[in-house]
Design a protein around this motif. Structure first.
Motif, PDB file in Angstrom:
ATOM      1  N   MET A   1       0.849  -1.171   0.000  1.00  0.00           N
ATOM      2  CA  MET A   1       0.000   0.000   0.000  1.00  0.00           C
ATOM      3  C   MET A   1       0.897   1.237   0.000  1.00  0.00           C
ATOM      4  SD  MET A   1      -2.916   1.099   2.757  1.00  0.00           S
ATOM      5  CE  MET A   1      -4.109  -0.116   2.277  1.00  0.00           C
ATOM      6  N   GLY A   2       0.716   2.087  -0.978  1.00  0.00           N
ATOM      7  CA  GLY A   2       1.552   3.275  -1.098  1.00  0.00           C
ATOM      8  C   GLY A   2       1.032   4.427  -0.270  1.00  0.00           C
ATOM      9  N   HIS A   3       1.934   5.337   0.045  1.00  0.00           N
ATOM     10  CA  HIS A   3       1.572   6.546   0.784  1.00  0.00           C
ATOM     11  C   HIS A   3       1.637   7.712  -0.187  1.00  0.00           C
ATOM     12  CE1 HIS A   3       1.136   9.324   4.073  1.00  0.00           C
ATOM     13  NE2 HIS A   3       2.197   9.969   3.651  1.00  0.00           N
ATOM     14  N   GLU A   4       0.523   8.377  -0.389  1.00  0.00           N
ATOM     15  CA  GLU A   4       0.467   9.484  -1.327  1.00  0.00           C
ATOM     16  C   GLU A   4       0.434  10.806  -0.573  1.00  0.00           C
ATOM     17  OE1 GLU A   4      -2.640  11.068  -4.631  1.00  0.00           O
ATOM     18  OE2 GLU A   4      -2.325   8.903  -4.489  1.00  0.00           O
ATOM     19  N   THR A   5       1.261  11.723  -1.002  1.00  0.00           N
ATOM     20  CA  THR A   5       1.258  13.058  -0.407  1.00  0.00           C
ATOM     21  C   THR A   5       0.956  14.064  -1.500  1.00  0.00           C
ATOM     22  OG1 THR A   5       3.613  13.385  -0.790  1.00  0.00           O
ATOM     23  CG2 THR A   5       2.973  12.456   1.335  1.00  0.00           C
ATOM     24  N   ARG A   6       0.500  15.219  -1.103  1.00  0.00           N
ATOM     25  CA  ARG A   6       0.294  16.297  -2.057  1.00  0.00           C
ATOM     26  C   ARG A   6       0.754  17.590  -1.416  1.00  0.00           C
ATOM     27  NH1 ARG A   6      -3.939  19.738  -1.737  1.00  0.00           N
ATOM     28  NH2 ARG A   6      -5.411  19.347  -0.094  1.00  0.00           N
ATOM     29  N   GLU A   7       1.081  18.518  -2.254  1.00  0.00           N
ATOM     30  CA  GLU A   7       1.582  19.793  -1.773  1.00  0.00           C
ATOM     31  C   GLU A   7       0.428  20.711  -1.386  1.00  0.00           C
ATOM     32  OE1 GLU A   7       4.198  23.077  -3.921  1.00  0.00           O
ATOM     33  OE2 GLU A   7       5.112  21.093  -3.810  1.00  0.00           O
ATOM     34  N   LEU A   8       0.653  21.518  -0.361  1.00  0.00           N
ATOM     35  CA  LEU A   8      -0.358  22.492   0.056  1.00  0.00           C
ATOM     36  C   LEU A   8      -0.518  23.582  -0.991  1.00  0.00           C
ATOM     37  CD1 LEU A   8       0.607  23.032   3.800  1.00  0.00           C
ATOM     38  CD2 LEU A   8      -1.296  21.695   2.897  1.00  0.00           C
ATOM     39  N   THR A   9      -1.741  24.103  -1.072  1.00  0.00           N
ATOM     40  CA  THR A   9      -2.044  25.204  -1.982  1.00  0.00           C
ATOM     41  C   THR A   9      -2.609  26.368  -1.171  1.00  0.00           C
ATOM     42  OG1 THR A   9      -4.326  24.528  -2.372  1.00  0.00           O
ATOM     43  CG2 THR A   9      -2.632  23.562  -3.810  1.00  0.00           C
ATOM     44  N   ASN A  10      -2.861  27.477  -1.828  1.00  0.00           N
ATOM     45  CA  ASN A  10      -3.467  28.632  -1.161  1.00  0.00           C
ATOM     46  C   ASN A  10      -4.787  28.255  -0.496  1.00  0.00           C
ATOM     47  OD1 ASN A  10      -1.428  30.428  -1.932  1.00  0.00           O
ATOM     48  ND2 ASN A  10      -2.427  30.902  -3.850  1.00  0.00           N
ATOM     49  N   ASP A  11      -5.615  27.486  -1.182  1.00  0.00           N
ATOM     50  CA  ASP A  11      -6.909  27.085  -0.622  1.00  0.00           C
ATOM     51  C   ASP A  11      -6.758  26.257   0.651  1.00  0.00           C
ATOM     52  OD1 ASP A  11      -8.385  28.419  -2.533  1.00  0.00           O
ATOM     53  OD2 ASP A  11      -8.568  26.661  -3.834  1.00  0.00           O
ATOM     54  N   ASP A  12      -5.683  25.505   0.758  1.00  0.00           N
ATOM     55  CA  ASP A  12      -5.449  24.699   1.963  1.00  0.00           C
ATOM     56  C   ASP A  12      -5.170  25.567   3.186  1.00  0.00           C
ATOM     57  OD1 ASP A  12      -5.755  22.204   0.664  1.00  0.00           O
ATOM     58  OD2 ASP A  12      -3.697  22.335  -0.078  1.00  0.00           O
ATOM     59  N   LEU A  13      -4.759  26.803   2.980  1.00  0.00           N
ATOM     60  CA  LEU A  13      -4.464  27.687   4.108  1.00  0.00           C
ATOM     61  C   LEU A  13      -5.727  28.166   4.820  1.00  0.00           C
ATOM     62  CD1 LEU A  13      -1.507  29.882   2.810  1.00  0.00           C
ATOM     63  CD2 LEU A  13      -1.438  27.918   4.356  1.00  0.00           C
ATOM     64  N   LYS A  14      -6.887  27.924   4.247  1.00  0.00           N
ATOM     65  CA  LYS A  14      -8.144  28.331   4.886  1.00  0.00           C
ATOM     66  C   LYS A  14      -8.275  27.767   6.300  1.00  0.00           C
ATOM     67  CE  LYS A  14     -10.691  28.237   0.588  1.00  0.00           C
ATOM     68  NZ  LYS A  14     -11.736  27.540  -0.156  1.00  0.00           N
ATOM     69  N   TRP A  15      -7.793  26.553   6.498  1.00  0.00           N
ATOM     70  CA  TRP A  15      -7.958  25.883   7.796  1.00  0.00           C
ATOM     71  C   TRP A  15      -7.267  26.625   8.931  1.00  0.00           C
ATOM     72  CZ3 TRP A  15      -3.685  24.456  10.520  1.00  0.00           C
ATOM     73  CH2 TRP A  15      -2.494  24.329   9.810  1.00  0.00           C
ATOM     74  N   VAL A  16      -6.238  27.418   8.649  1.00  0.00           N
ATOM     75  CA  VAL A  16      -5.523  28.095   9.740  1.00  0.00           C
ATOM     76  C   VAL A  16      -6.393  29.119  10.453  1.00  0.00           C
ATOM     77  CG1 VAL A  16      -3.251  27.717   8.712  1.00  0.00           C
ATOM     78  CG2 VAL A  16      -4.395  29.887   8.356  1.00  0.00           C
ATOM     79  N   THR A  17      -7.413  29.644   9.779  1.00  0.00           N
ATOM     80  CA  THR A  17      -8.284  30.630  10.420  1.00  0.00           C
ATOM     81  C   THR A  17      -9.082  30.015  11.568  1.00  0.00           C
ATOM     82  OG1 THR A  17     -10.065  30.274   8.822  1.00  0.00           O
ATOM     83  CG2 THR A  17      -8.469  32.013   8.320  1.00  0.00           C
ATOM     84  N   ALA A  18      -9.181  28.698  11.588  1.00  0.00           N
ATOM     85  CA  ALA A  18      -9.876  28.012  12.682  1.00  0.00           C
ATOM     86  C   ALA A  18      -9.012  27.911  13.938  1.00  0.00           C
ATOM     87  CB  ALA A  18     -10.300  26.611  12.233  1.00  0.00           C
ATOM     88  N   PHE A  19      -7.758  28.306  13.836  1.00  0.00           N
ATOM     89  CA  PHE A  19      -6.811  28.207  14.955  1.00  0.00           C
ATOM     90  C   PHE A  19      -6.166  29.566  15.230  1.00  0.00           C
ATOM     91  CE2 PHE A  19      -7.034  24.141  12.769  1.00  0.00           C
ATOM     92  CZ  PHE A  19      -7.345  23.284  13.813  1.00  0.00           C
ATOM     93  N   PRO A  20      -6.928  30.536  15.727  1.00  0.00           N
ATOM     94  CA  PRO A  20      -6.364  31.877  15.935  1.00  0.00           C
ATOM     95  C   PRO A  20      -5.252  31.927  16.981  1.00  0.00           C
ATOM     96  CG  PRO A  20      -8.558  31.725  16.891  1.00  0.00           C
ATOM     97  CD  PRO A  20      -8.322  30.453  16.125  1.00  0.00           C
ATOM     98  N   GLU A  21      -5.143  30.904  17.817  1.00  0.00           N
ATOM     99  CA  GLU A  21      -4.100  30.861  18.845  1.00  0.00           C
ATOM    100  C   GLU A  21      -2.813  30.190  18.348  1.00  0.00           C
ATOM    101  OE1 GLU A  21      -4.569  32.322  21.912  1.00  0.00           O
ATOM    102  OE2 GLU A  21      -6.455  33.011  21.048  1.00  0.00           O
ATOM    103  N   LEU A  22      -2.771  29.822  17.076  1.00  0.00           N
ATOM    104  CA  LEU A  22      -1.620  29.133  16.495  1.00  0.00           C
ATOM    105  C   LEU A  22      -0.350  29.962  16.692  1.00  0.00           C
ATOM    106  CD1 LEU A  22      -1.160  26.520  14.800  1.00  0.00           C
ATOM    107  CD2 LEU A  22      -1.241  27.994  12.786  1.00  0.00           C
ATOM    108  N   LYS A  23       0.719  29.312  17.176  1.00  0.00           N
ATOM    109  CA  LYS A  23       1.980  30.010  17.436  1.00  0.00           C
ATOM    110  C   LYS A  23       3.059  29.697  16.406  1.00  0.00           C
ATOM    111  CE  LYS A  23       1.278  30.317  22.401  1.00  0.00           C
ATOM    112  NZ  LYS A  23       1.050  31.718  22.565  1.00  0.00           N
ATOM    113  N   ARG A  24       3.034  28.500  15.846  1.00  0.00           N
ATOM    114  CA  ARG A  24       4.052  28.100  14.867  1.00  0.00           C
ATOM    115  C   ARG A  24       3.375  27.525  13.632  1.00  0.00           C
ATOM    116  NH1 ARG A  24       5.623  25.933  19.662  1.00  0.00           N
ATOM    117  NH2 ARG A  24       7.285  27.071  20.679  1.00  0.00           N
TER     118      ARG A  24
END
Length: 104
Positions: free
Chosen positions: A1-24
């Motif tokens: 079973m292979g492990h597939e990865t993909r690169e982040l895009t601008n749209d993927d950055l939307k999730w960070v708004t759910a974590f306003p306390e994010l430090k790193r």
């Protein structure tokens, strides 16, 4: 079973708004991240460290971080910065560790 990865895009950055306390945050090496996605980082007022090296961000995209007084480390290795961008960020050198500026 292979492990597939993909690169982040601008749209993927939307999730960070759910974590306003994010430090790193790191999206190093994600060259599909551009200035257009940087506005998602604006609400992250607690952000202390950002690794944006080897992305397609330019100095213009970094302006959303200018009002963040908590930012202490910003890795900008191999992104497109103009002289005017370096001057703009040099004023933060007193409290912000920017590896690319250490050699100036």
């Amino acid at each position: 079973m292979g492990h597939e990865t993909r690169e982040l895009t601008n749209d993927d950055l939307k999730w960070v708004t759910a974590f306003p306390e994010l430090k790193r945050l790191s999206f190093a090496g994600c060259d599909e991240i551009t200035d257009a996605g940087m506005h998602y980082l604006e609400p992250l007022s607690q952000l202390e460290e950002l690794d944006a090296c080897y992305t397609s961000i330019t100095g213009d995209g970094l302006t959303v971080l200018a009002g963040n007084d908590r930012l202490r480390h910003l890795n900008l290795v191999d992104i497109r910065l103009l002289d005017r961008d370096l001057v703009r960020w040099y004023r933060f050198q007193g409290h912000l560790n920017i590896p690319i500026l250490e050699s100036i």
